[in-house]
Design a protein around this motif. Structure first.
Motif, PDB file in Angstrom:
ATOM      1  N   THR A   2       0.826  -1.208   0.000  1.00 38.29           N
ATOM      2  CA  THR A   2       0.000   0.000   0.000  1.00 38.29           C
ATOM      3  C   THR A   2       0.859   1.257   0.000  1.00 38.29           C
ATOM      4  OG1 THR A   2      -1.696  -1.182   1.207  1.00 38.29           O
ATOM      5  CG2 THR A   2      -1.865   1.196   1.208  1.00 38.29           C
ATOM      6  N   PHE A   3       2.026   1.186   0.609  1.00 36.64           N
ATOM      7  CA  PHE A   3       2.900   2.360   0.640  1.00 36.64           C
ATOM      8  C   PHE A   3       3.476   2.698  -0.727  1.00 36.64           C
ATOM      9  CE2 PHE A   3       3.405   1.334   5.265  1.00 36.64           C
ATOM     10  CZ  PHE A   3       2.760   2.469   5.704  1.00 36.64           C
ATOM     11  N   ILE A  10      -2.874   8.411   3.125  1.00 39.67           N
ATOM     12  CA  ILE A  10      -4.013   8.069   3.980  1.00 39.67           C
ATOM     13  C   ILE A  10      -3.632   6.954   4.937  1.00 39.67           C
ATOM     14  CG2 ILE A  10      -6.362   7.113   3.974  1.00 39.67           C
ATOM     15  CD1 ILE A  10      -6.665   8.465   1.162  1.00 39.67           C
ATOM     16  N   VAL A  11      -2.928   5.956   4.417  1.00 40.46           N
ATOM     17  CA  VAL A  11      -2.510   4.825   5.242  1.00 40.46           C
ATOM     18  C   VAL A  11      -1.486   5.273   6.289  1.00 40.46           C
ATOM     19  CG1 VAL A  11      -1.405   2.551   5.219  1.00 40.46           C
ATOM     20  CG2 VAL A  11      -3.022   3.174   3.417  1.00 40.46           C
ATOM     21  N   GLU A  12      -0.533   6.084   5.877  1.00 38.89           N
ATOM     22  CA  GLU A  12       0.454   6.604   6.832  1.00 38.89           C
ATOM     23  C   GLU A  12      -0.237   7.333   7.977  1.00 38.89           C
ATOM     24  OE1 GLU A  12       3.985   8.776   5.495  1.00 38.89           O
ATOM     25  OE2 GLU A  12       3.631   7.916   3.513  1.00 38.89           O
ATOM     26  N   ASP A  13      -1.185   8.203   7.653  1.00 35.93           N
ATOM     27  CA  ASP A  13      -1.899   8.977   8.661  1.00 35.93           C
ATOM     28  C   ASP A  13      -2.653   8.062   9.625  1.00 35.93           C
ATOM     29  OD1 ASP A  13      -2.824  11.506   9.780  1.00 35.93           O
ATOM     30  OD2 ASP A  13      -4.786  10.938   8.966  1.00 35.93           O
ATOM     31  N   MET A  14      -3.314   7.050   9.081  1.00 32.86           N
ATOM     32  CA  MET A  14      -4.056   6.107   9.914  1.00 32.86           C
ATOM     33  C   MET A  14      -3.108   5.344  10.843  1.00 32.86           C
ATOM     34  SD  MET A  14      -5.002   2.588  10.325  1.00 32.86           S
ATOM     35  CE  MET A  14      -4.224   1.953   8.883  1.00 32.86           C
ATOM     36  N   ILE A  15      -1.990   4.893  10.325  1.00 30.29           N
ATOM     37  CA  ILE A  15      -1.021   4.152  11.147  1.00 30.29           C
ATOM     38  C   ILE A  15      -0.475   5.040  12.255  1.00 30.29           C
ATOM     39  CG2 ILE A  15       1.284   3.107  11.115  1.00 30.29           C
ATOM     40  CD1 ILE A  15       0.522   1.882   8.401  1.00 30.29           C
ATOM     41  N   ARG A  61      10.716   7.584   6.830  1.00 31.91           N
ATOM     42  CA  ARG A  61       9.880   8.697   7.272  1.00 31.91           C
ATOM     43  C   ARG A  61       8.913   8.255   8.371  1.00 31.91           C
ATOM     44  NH1 ARG A  61       8.040  10.137   2.579  1.00 31.91           N
ATOM     45  NH2 ARG A  61       6.011   9.127   2.701  1.00 31.91           N
ATOM     46  N   MET A  62       8.291   7.085   8.196  1.00 33.22           N
ATOM     47  CA  MET A  62       7.363   6.557   9.206  1.00 33.22           C
ATOM     48  C   MET A  62       8.100   6.267  10.514  1.00 33.22           C
ATOM     49  SD  MET A  62       4.154   6.251   8.247  1.00 33.22           S
ATOM     50  CE  MET A  62       3.548   5.008   9.351  1.00 33.22           C
TER      51      MET A  62
END
Length: 161
Positions: A2-3, A10-15, A61-62
């Motif tokens: 997904t990344f 959106i996925v980064e924000d949710m995680i 970054r994450m």
């Protein structure tokens, strides 16, 4: 995967939001990111459909974002646990493939004794990354076994829970 898509933000924000709610989830994300970051000198094989693999950059970054959002106590906990497993894993790096097995076992036991002593005060906070309910109370010092490998010296270690 997904990344590597357009919805990665959106996925980064949710995680990141879930990480703020769960320290164990944060640790899992940090370990995942740590594994996906790639050192500059190591080339990563990328499927043809991707011109450039963005996963290492996203993982880096994450990793930074999750650490940034942790309290100092939470960061110290992660760093302690991470260093514990780094120390155990590093034992493989000081063994030589051609060393006799009894000599390898002796070196492994000596290194495990050092690690056991170093982390004696953190016994109730270190858990297995693959199973957060498994708390490590100590290392079974005689359990260290060198495994077969042509180029490396992997080891098997057991823990007290």
């Amino acid at each position: 995967q997904t990344f590597r898509t357009a919805t990665k933000d959106i996925v980064e924000d949710m995680i990141l939001r879930v990480c703020k709610q769960s320290i164990i989830f944060s640790h899992q994300v940090l370990w995942m990111c740590k594994g996906e970051r790639v050192a500059e000198e190591v080339e990563r094989k990328v499927p043809v459909r991707y011109e450039k693999d963005i996963l290492p950059a996203v993982a880096a970054r994450m990793f930074d974002a999750v650490l940034f959002n942790m309290s100092e106590t939470e960061k110290k906990l992660f760093e302690t646990m991470n260093q514990f497993f780094e120390d155990v894993t590093a034992i493989s790096g000081i063994l030589y493939p051609k060393q006799p097995k009894p000599e390898k076992k002796k070196v492994i036991k000596e290194e495990l004794e050092k690690i056991n002593l170093k982390y004696s005060l953190e016994r109730d906070i270190i858990y297995m990354p693959t199973n957060p309910t498994y708390r490590i109370k100590g290392i079974k010092l005689d359990s260290g076994l060198p495994l077969q490998s042509a180029a490396r010296c992997p080891i098997l270690v057991s823990f007290y829970s």
